[in-house]
Design a protein around this motif. Structure first.
Motif, PDB file in Angstrom:
ATOM      1  N   THR A   1      40.511  42.684  30.557  1.00 38.18           N
ATOM      2  CA  THR A   1      41.132  41.370  30.630  1.00 38.18           C
ATOM      3  C   THR A   1      40.036  40.315  30.511  1.00 38.18           C
ATOM      4  OG1 THR A   1      42.562  42.381  32.247  1.00 38.18           O
ATOM      5  CG2 THR A   1      42.797  40.033  31.941  1.00 38.18           C
ATOM      6  N   ARG A   2      38.893  40.617  31.122  1.00 36.73           N
ATOM      7  CA  ARG A   2      37.767  39.691  31.009  1.00 36.73           C
ATOM      8  C   ARG A   2      37.236  39.643  29.585  1.00 36.73           C
ATOM      9  NH1 ARG A   2      36.127  42.381  36.230  1.00 36.73           N
ATOM     10  NH2 ARG A   2      37.038  40.979  37.719  1.00 36.73           N
ATOM     11  N   SER A   3      37.010  40.826  28.996  1.00 37.53           N
ATOM     12  CA  SER A   3      36.396  40.776  27.658  1.00 37.53           C
ATOM     13  C   SER A   3      37.386  40.278  26.614  1.00 37.53           C
ATOM     14  CB  SER A   3      35.780  42.111  27.257  1.00 37.53           C
ATOM     15  OG  SER A   3      36.555  43.184  27.688  1.00 37.53           O
ATOM     16  N   ALA A   4      38.699  40.474  26.874  1.00 35.37           N
ATOM     17  CA  ALA A   4      39.670  39.979  25.891  1.00 35.37           C
ATOM     18  C   ALA A   4      39.661  38.458  25.843  1.00 35.37           C
ATOM     19  CB  ALA A   4      41.070  40.478  26.234  1.00 35.37           C
ATOM     20  N   THR A   5      39.149  37.814  26.897  1.00 31.90           N
ATOM     21  CA  THR A   5      39.121  36.362  26.854  1.00 31.90           C
ATOM     22  C   THR A   5      38.087  35.843  25.869  1.00 31.90           C
ATOM     23  OG1 THR A   5      37.568  36.318  28.677  1.00 31.90           O
ATOM     24  CG2 THR A   5      39.878  36.067  29.240  1.00 31.90           C
ATOM     25  N   ILE A   6      37.132  36.690  25.474  1.00 31.11           N
ATOM     26  CA  ILE A   6      36.090  36.153  24.588  1.00 31.11           C
ATOM     27  C   ILE A   6      36.243  36.552  23.135  1.00 31.11           C
ATOM     28  CG2 ILE A   6      34.263  35.807  26.260  1.00 31.11           C
ATOM     29  CD1 ILE A   6      33.223  38.584  25.128  1.00 31.11           C
ATOM     30  N   ILE A   7      37.058  37.579  22.854  1.00 31.09           N
ATOM     31  CA  ILE A   7      37.085  37.975  21.444  1.00 31.09           C
ATOM     32  C   ILE A   7      37.706  36.891  20.583  1.00 31.09           C
ATOM     33  CG2 ILE A   7      36.956  40.478  21.661  1.00 31.09           C
ATOM     34  CD1 ILE A   7      39.883  40.592  21.740  1.00 31.09           C
ATOM     35  N   GLY A   8      38.382  35.935  21.225  1.00 33.01           N
ATOM     36  CA  GLY A   8      38.881  34.791  20.473  1.00 33.01           C
ATOM     37  C   GLY A   8      37.757  33.982  19.849  1.00 33.01           C
ATOM     38  N   ILE A   9      36.548  34.139  20.407  1.00 29.89           N
ATOM     39  CA  ILE A   9      35.404  33.383  19.892  1.00 29.89           C
ATOM     40  C   ILE A   9      35.169  33.695  18.421  1.00 29.89           C
ATOM     41  CG2 ILE A   9      32.877  33.244  20.031  1.00 29.89           C
ATOM     42  CD1 ILE A   9      33.157  33.359  23.050  1.00 29.89           C
ATOM     43  N   VAL A  10      35.402  34.946  18.021  1.00 29.91           N
ATOM     44  CA  VAL A  10      35.209  35.285  16.607  1.00 29.91           C
ATOM     45  C   VAL A  10      36.536  35.272  15.856  1.00 29.91           C
ATOM     46  CG1 VAL A  10      33.102  36.586  16.944  1.00 29.91           C
ATOM     47  CG2 VAL A  10      35.301  37.747  17.104  1.00 29.91           C
ATOM     48  N   GLY A  11      37.623  34.863  16.538  1.00 30.18           N
ATOM     49  CA  GLY A  11      38.891  34.723  15.831  1.00 30.18           C
ATOM     50  C   GLY A  11      39.839  35.884  15.984  1.00 30.18           C
ATOM     51  N   ALA A  12      39.604  36.735  17.026  1.00 28.26           N
ATOM     52  CA  ALA A  12      40.470  37.904  17.178  1.00 28.26           C
ATOM     53  C   ALA A  12      41.530  37.687  18.249  1.00 28.26           C
ATOM     54  CB  ALA A  12      39.629  39.143  17.496  1.00 28.26           C
ATOM     55  N   GLY A  13      42.044  36.499  18.355  1.00 29.79           N
ATOM     56  CA  GLY A  13      43.208  36.251  19.202  1.00 29.79           C
ATOM     57  C   GLY A  13      42.895  35.979  20.656  1.00 29.79           C
ATOM     58  N   GLY A  14      43.910  35.471  21.339  1.00 26.46           N
ATOM     59  CA  GLY A  14      43.789  35.242  22.773  1.00 26.46           C
ATOM     60  C   GLY A  14      43.245  33.868  23.119  1.00 26.46           C
TER      61      GLY A  14
ATOM     62  N   LEU B   1      39.871  28.174  34.794  1.00 23.04           N
ATOM     63  CA  LEU B   1      40.703  28.351  35.979  1.00 23.04           C
ATOM     64  C   LEU B   1      41.846  29.319  35.687  1.00 23.04           C
ATOM     65  CD1 LEU B   1      40.250  26.968  38.666  1.00 23.04           C
ATOM     66  CD2 LEU B   1      42.157  25.431  38.142  1.00 23.04           C
ATOM     67  N   MET B   2      42.485  29.132  34.531  1.00 20.84           N
ATOM     68  CA  MET B   2      43.595  30.016  34.159  1.00 20.84           C
ATOM     69  C   MET B   2      43.104  31.456  34.054  1.00 20.84           C
ATOM     70  SD  MET B   2      45.508  27.658  31.324  1.00 20.84           S
ATOM     71  CE  MET B   2      46.703  28.851  30.799  1.00 20.84           C
ATOM     72  N   ILE B   3      41.932  31.635  33.456  1.00 21.21           N
ATOM     73  CA  ILE B   3      41.391  32.992  33.325  1.00 21.21           C
ATOM     74  C   ILE B   3      41.125  33.585  34.702  1.00 21.21           C
ATOM     75  CG2 ILE B   3      39.412  34.325  32.533  1.00 21.21           C
ATOM     76  CD1 ILE B   3      39.201  32.388  30.177  1.00 21.21           C
ATOM     77  N   LEU B   4      40.517  32.778  35.577  1.00 18.80           N
ATOM     78  CA  LEU B   4      40.214  33.276  36.925  1.00 18.80           C
ATOM     79  C   LEU B   4      41.480  33.737  37.630  1.00 18.80           C
ATOM     80  CD1 LEU B   4      37.598  30.698  38.275  1.00 18.80           C
ATOM     81  CD2 LEU B   4      37.222  33.091  37.710  1.00 18.80           C
ATOM     82  N   VAL B   5      42.528  32.919  37.554  1.00 17.60           N
ATOM     83  CA  VAL B   5      43.774  33.270  38.236  1.00 17.60           C
ATOM     84  C   VAL B   5      44.364  34.548  37.636  1.00 17.60           C
ATOM     85  CG1 VAL B   5      46.151  32.560  38.642  1.00 17.60           C
ATOM     86  CG2 VAL B   5      44.289  30.935  38.954  1.00 17.60           C
ATOM     87  N   ALA B   6      44.393  34.604  36.300  1.00 19.01           N
ATOM     88  CA  ALA B   6      44.980  35.778  35.648  1.00 19.01           C
ATOM     89  C   ALA B   6      44.212  37.039  36.039  1.00 19.01           C
ATOM     90  CB  ALA B   6      44.975  35.597  34.134  1.00 19.01           C
ATOM     91  N   VAL B   7      42.880  36.961  35.978  1.00 19.55           N
ATOM     92  CA  VAL B   7      42.080  38.142  36.295  1.00 19.55           C
ATOM     93  C   VAL B   7      42.264  38.540  37.759  1.00 19.55           C
ATOM     94  CG1 VAL B   7      39.728  38.986  36.549  1.00 19.55           C
ATOM     95  CG2 VAL B   7      40.390  37.784  34.485  1.00 19.55           C
ATOM     96  N   ALA B   8      42.309  37.555  38.654  1.00 21.54           N
ATOM     97  CA  ALA B   8      42.502  37.880  40.068  1.00 21.54           C
ATOM     98  C   ALA B   8      43.839  38.576  40.269  1.00 21.54           C
ATOM     99  CB  ALA B   8      42.424  36.617  40.913  1.00 21.54           C
ATOM    100  N   ALA B   9      44.876  38.080  39.576  1.00 22.99           N
ATOM    101  CA  ALA B   9      46.201  38.685  39.714  1.00 22.99           C
ATOM    102  C   ALA B   9      46.173  40.135  39.228  1.00 22.99           C
ATOM    103  CB  ALA B   9      47.235  37.878  38.948  1.00 22.99           C
ATOM    104  N   ILE B  10      45.580  40.326  38.041  1.00 22.46           N
ATOM    105  CA  ILE B  10      45.496  41.693  37.499  1.00 22.46           C
ATOM    106  C   ILE B  10      44.725  42.598  38.450  1.00 22.46           C
ATOM    107  CG2 ILE B  10      44.546  43.065  35.617  1.00 22.46           C
ATOM    108  CD1 ILE B  10      46.834  41.583  34.612  1.00 22.46           C
ATOM    109  N   ASP B  11      43.618  42.085  38.982  1.00 20.32           N
ATOM    110  CA  ASP B  11      42.818  42.865  39.936  1.00 20.32           C
ATOM    111  C   ASP B  11      43.674  43.331  41.103  1.00 20.32           C
ATOM    112  OD1 ASP B  11      40.614  42.559  38.472  1.00 20.32           O
ATOM    113  OD2 ASP B  11      39.391  41.608  40.016  1.00 20.32           O
ATOM    114  N   GLN B  12      44.423  42.397  41.664  1.00 22.71           N
ATOM    115  CA  GLN B  12      45.264  42.726  42.814  1.00 22.71           C
ATOM    116  C   GLN B  12      46.258  43.823  42.472  1.00 22.71           C
ATOM    117  OE1 GLN B  12      45.485  41.790  46.025  1.00 22.71           O
ATOM    118  NE2 GLN B  12      43.480  40.853  45.722  1.00 22.71           N
ATOM    119  N   ILE B  13      46.967  43.610  41.353  1.00 24.29           N
ATOM    120  CA  ILE B  13      48.002  44.580  40.979  1.00 24.29           C
ATOM    121  C   ILE B  13      47.389  45.942  40.732  1.00 24.29           C
ATOM    122  CG2 ILE B  13      49.726  45.159  39.235  1.00 24.29           C
ATOM    123  CD1 ILE B  13      50.025  42.105  38.810  1.00 24.29           C
TER     124      ILE B  13
END
Lengths: 275, 298, 309
Positions: free
Chosen positions: C246-259, C281-293
């Protein structure tokens, strides 16, 4: 009849089993005794081909066990069940599935892989469990059971293989006295009721004398004693165990039943309860 | 004649079989619900992420084609021939690339060192069992969380703007991310130590820092070292793409080669990166085994 | 006697403190030191040797670090002015805001896309890596050559960063989240293959022996003795990777691969700091939620056992 000729196993420079000759007629209950490291375990494992012999031959009736490969080796392992000191159950599977593992070589591969056991197999497995009073534990996870229960599951697994012979490698070494008796009773029952040959390694001479028809003493990889319990004198024990002899000879208490009493009780029980 | 096992009569067998079936039914239902949930999630995600298997299989040839193409010269005397035919020409930029790879390794190394120091200090402050004030512990925990959740490339993007192009933003980005990742792992190690020596040292009159030094650090050091080496491995990989956003290392040349379709260069740089990563992996693995062996020895 | 003396008088002793009132032991021990040194030379020399090794390692690490700083052109002036800039950016980040509501929905949509990429990428990687884990495990395929080549192959794939895979896949399926899924799938395929094979190699051998002793074939050994042992471990690892993806998917958009990475890059490049902080902030919340689940699911599957990664 199991016939072993000049069976040898070396691990590097160390000879664990040294030119052993042995014949065991069908239906005997035999104990292999001796100090730890005498080669008892290696001998049993070679008979089930879990360890490859370095030299010598094992024959069972007209089969040359040492030459078996692939499917025929698996058939032999089906006919010669093994019970381990540490049970060798799959902790995470339930008890019934563990027992059904004994049916693997009776079941087509695709069925077994999908756990599609036949109703017959399940009935056999449940009957075997019930034989040792643990039928109600069928759905429990094997790892959650006590040591004595696990070992009885392992014996049930051995039994549903419908084997000709059961090898038991120190089956009671990890158990407390009460469970020791339950497990030894189970083995005796397998032997007396079904006529299955039982060959077991035992550390306790007392138990070996009490339960078995024949004792085989091993020392440094060789057989140095072969006879009935009555023939095993204190001198023979000293010869087998050296300085440890005093530790393994227990003074039988009056409360302990004698071997004859146990056998008589068994015969009586069998007469009462037709199986 | 194989021994026939006596079968129990049906009326004794039936309750046993029924009990077994009911006990398993619950587990089976759970498995089906779980499987159904996963399938539903796959469908929803597939729709969200515009998965198009038709396009994928239609173009799968392009992928193999691309892989094939980067291993073939696209200009010069050897056009259309396999790169290993003329390794000298394939690796024409070896001197330059080696320098960049060295730079990448140094970025990873200094980022790891800075991050390990940060994680080391912060882990003791955030460990539950070392009795620091809850407020400070919570604060440090949040800080570590932010450091490891925000991807290092995002830090790098911001730092490139603040510090200018070059290796500096790359090192800082990796250092911050490493602080977050190692801080958490270190804190877990610290929370799992044997507390008896801590009591002993405290009882002997040690201060908080002395207790950490003599009762905690000896217990955790080899684990810390092992985690740091693992992180270094990861950071080498991370540093190899820092150049994508202008933060130094080999990444700059790689993204240029990919974007400008210098096929043979792509494969040359990729091979160099993979080799470097492998050598680093092997080296750190060996070191880690030594730490673990020493741990087992002690 | 001598043991007590050394503990009390040892210069490194945790309880040595010059300001404390000393018993008569201290002076006595100091007087006895030459004798003690003669008697136990290895104790006095030994600590010195350990110390030298420690110093050597530290000097080596620091030296390399200094070399790196020099080589990478670190200058305090640059760091200083950069930090000032950073502080300035930070003030500009507050309060987080997306500008328009429509843009916020766009952000939210791409966050969902990011999660979808991470989920599908991880799942696909695990599915494909599963058989290779067995192939690379010594105790399943005792053939050293097969083992060697599978492992090295997995290592090669693992050695290529997700972003590089993303760039390659963009060439194949075009810009968009699909390339991101394939990129995560590829880089995790190598990691999973390695982890799975290690999990398989560390299974308990006794159940395998049990299955062998009943006449079970190789397949039966895998199915009944290995699989039940590794499935919970593997499930835990896959969940853990889903978290980290979930963390690394937030950066692949840098090269244009979505997200969401696409928006994040855009916002940083255009210096829209309020949007940057909102996205982070949105990323932090999403990652924290995923972590919890995922922590909860992991706990349900494997209990309190710690992960071996």
């Amino acid at each position: 009849m199991l016939a072993i000729e000049a069976l040898t196993r070396r691990f590097g420079d160390f000879t664990a089993v040294d030119r052993v000759d042995l014949t065991i007629p069908t239906g005997q209950m035999v104990a292999v005794i001796g100090r730890s490291g005498a080669g008892k375990s290696t001998l049993l494992r070679m008979i089930d081909r879990l360890i490859e012999p370095s030299e010598g031959r094992i024959r069972f009736e007209d089969r040359d066990i040492t030459a078996l490969k692939g499917a025929s080796l698996r058939h032999w392992r089906r006919d010669c069940a093994m019970v381990f000191q540490q049970f060798a159950l799959v902790d995470r599977l339930d008890v019934l599935t563990n027992v059904l593992m004994g049916r693997l070589d009776h079941t087509p591969v695709w069925r077994s892989l999908l756990k599609l056991w036949t109703g017959d197999d399940k009935a056999i497995a449940l009957s075997a469990l019930e034989l040792f009073d643990i039928g109600s534990l069928a759905a429990n996870r094997a790892g959650a059971l006590s040591g004595g229960q696990q070992q009885r599951v392992a014996i049930a697994r051995a039994l549903v293989q419908e084997p000709r012979m059961i090898l038991a490698d120190e089956p009671i070494a990890s158990l407390d006295p009460r469970n020791t008796q339950l497990v030894m009773d189970a083995l005796l029952r397998v032997n007396r009721d079904f006529g299955i040959t039982v060959l077991t390694n035992l550390h306790s001479i007392e138990l070996a004398k009490r339960y078995c028809d024949r004792l085989i003493g091993m020392k440094a990889g060789r057989i140095v004693f072969d006879g009935t319990p009555a023939e095993l004198t204190d001198a023979a024990v000293t010869e087998l165990y050296g300085l440890e002899a005093a530790d393994v000879i227990e003074i039988p208490s009056a409360a302990d039943p004698t071997p004859d009493e146990i056998r008589a009780a068994w015969d009586a029980a069998r007469a009462r309860e037709p199986v | 004649m194989p021994t026939a096992l006596p079968r129990l009569s049906d009326d004794r067998l039936r309750p046993l079989a029924a009990a077994y079936a009911t006990s398993l039914a619950a587990a089976r239902t759970r498995i089906w619900i779980g499987a159904g949930g996963i399938v539903a999630l796959v469908l929803v995600s597939g729709w969200f992420a515009e998965v198009d298997l038709v396009r994928m299989f239609g173009r799968i040839g392009t992928f193999t084609d691309y892989i094939g193409r980067i291993f073939v010269f696209d200009n010069g005397d050897n056009v259309g021939r396999f790169v290993l035919v003329a390794p000298g020409e394939w690796m024409w930029g070896l001197a330059h690339w080696s320098k960049l790879i060295l730079e990448t390794l140094l970025i990873a190394y200094s980022g790891t060192i800075l991050g390990a120091i940060g994680g080391f200090v912060l882990s003791f402050m955030s460990a539950r069992n070392l009795g620091r004030a809850p407020l400070m512990r919570g604060g440090v925990k949040r800080l570590l969380e932010i450091c490891r959740t925000v991807p290092e490339l995002v830090f790098a993007l911001v730092f490139v703007i603040a510090f200018g192009l070059g290796a500096l933003p790359g090192v800082l980005a990796i250092a911050i991310h490493t602080t977050g990742a190692l801080g958490k792992l270190f804190a877990e190690v610290v929370e799992n130590i044997d507390m008896k020596p801590v009591e002993g040292t405290t009882a002997a009159g040690g201060s908080w820092w002395q207790t950490v030094r003599f009762a905690v650090v000896p217990q955790v050091l080899s684990n810390f070292a092992s985690y740091t080496l693992l992180r270094f491995e990861i950071n080498v990989r991370g540093a190899s793409v820092m150049g994508f956003v202008g933060a130094g290392g080999i990444g700059q040349d790689l993204i240029e080669a990919i974007r400008k379709f210098y096929y043979a260069d792509v494969s040359a740089i990729l091979v160099l990166i993979i080799l470097t990563v492998m050598v680093i992996d092997l080296g750190t693995e060996r070191l880690r085994h030594r730490f673990i062996a020493r741990e087992a020895h002690a | 006697m001598s043991v007590v003396v050394q503990t009390a008088g040892h210069p490194d002793g945790p309880i040595s403190n010059t300001r404390r009132v000393r018993s008569a032991l201290g002076p006595a021990a100091r007087a006895a030191r030459p004798d003690l040194e003669r008697q136990y030379p290895e104790i006095f020399a030994g600590s010195r040797r350990d110390r030298l090794t420690t110093i050597g390692v530290v000097v080596g690490l620091v030296g390399l670090f200094a070399f790196a700083l020099w080589r990478l052109d670190f200058s305090f002036a640059r760091i200083g002015s950069g930090l000032v800039q950073l502080a300035h950016f930070t003030t500009l980040m507050l309060p987080p805001s997306s500008g328009t509501v429509a843009r916020f929905w766009l952000f939210l949509n791409s966050l969902g896309e990011t999660l979808a990429i991470a989920f599908l990428g991880t799942l696909a990687a695990a599915t494909f890596a599963f058989p290779f884990g067995f192939l690379a495990a010594k105790n399943v395929v005792p053939q050293p050559l097969v083992h060697f080549f599978t492992r090295r192959g997995l290592d090669t794939i693992r050695g290529v960063d997700t972003l590089i895979w993303a760039l390659i896949w963009i060439n194949v399926v075009g810009l968009g989240p699909f390339a991101g899924i394939l990129a995560i799938m590829c880089s995790d395929f190598g990691a999973f293959g390695k982890l799975f094979s290690e999990a398989i190699e560390s299974v308990d051998g006794k159940p395998i022996e049990g299955v062998v002793s009943t006449g079970g074939s190789r397949l039966a050994q895998i199915r009944f003795a290995i699989l039940p042992q590794i499935l919970p471990v593997i499930a835990g690892q896959v969940l853990y990777y889903f978290e980290s993806n979930t963390r690394s998917a937030t950066i692949i958009g840098i090269v244009g691969a979505g997200g969401i990475g696409l928006w994040l890059t855009e916002a940083i490049r255009t210096l829209e700091w309020q949007q940057v902080s909102l996205l982070v902030l949105m990323i932090l919340v999403a990652v924290a939620a995923i972590d919890q689940i995922s922590a909860r699911i992991r706990f349900a599957i494997i209990g309190d056992r710690r992960l071996d990664l």
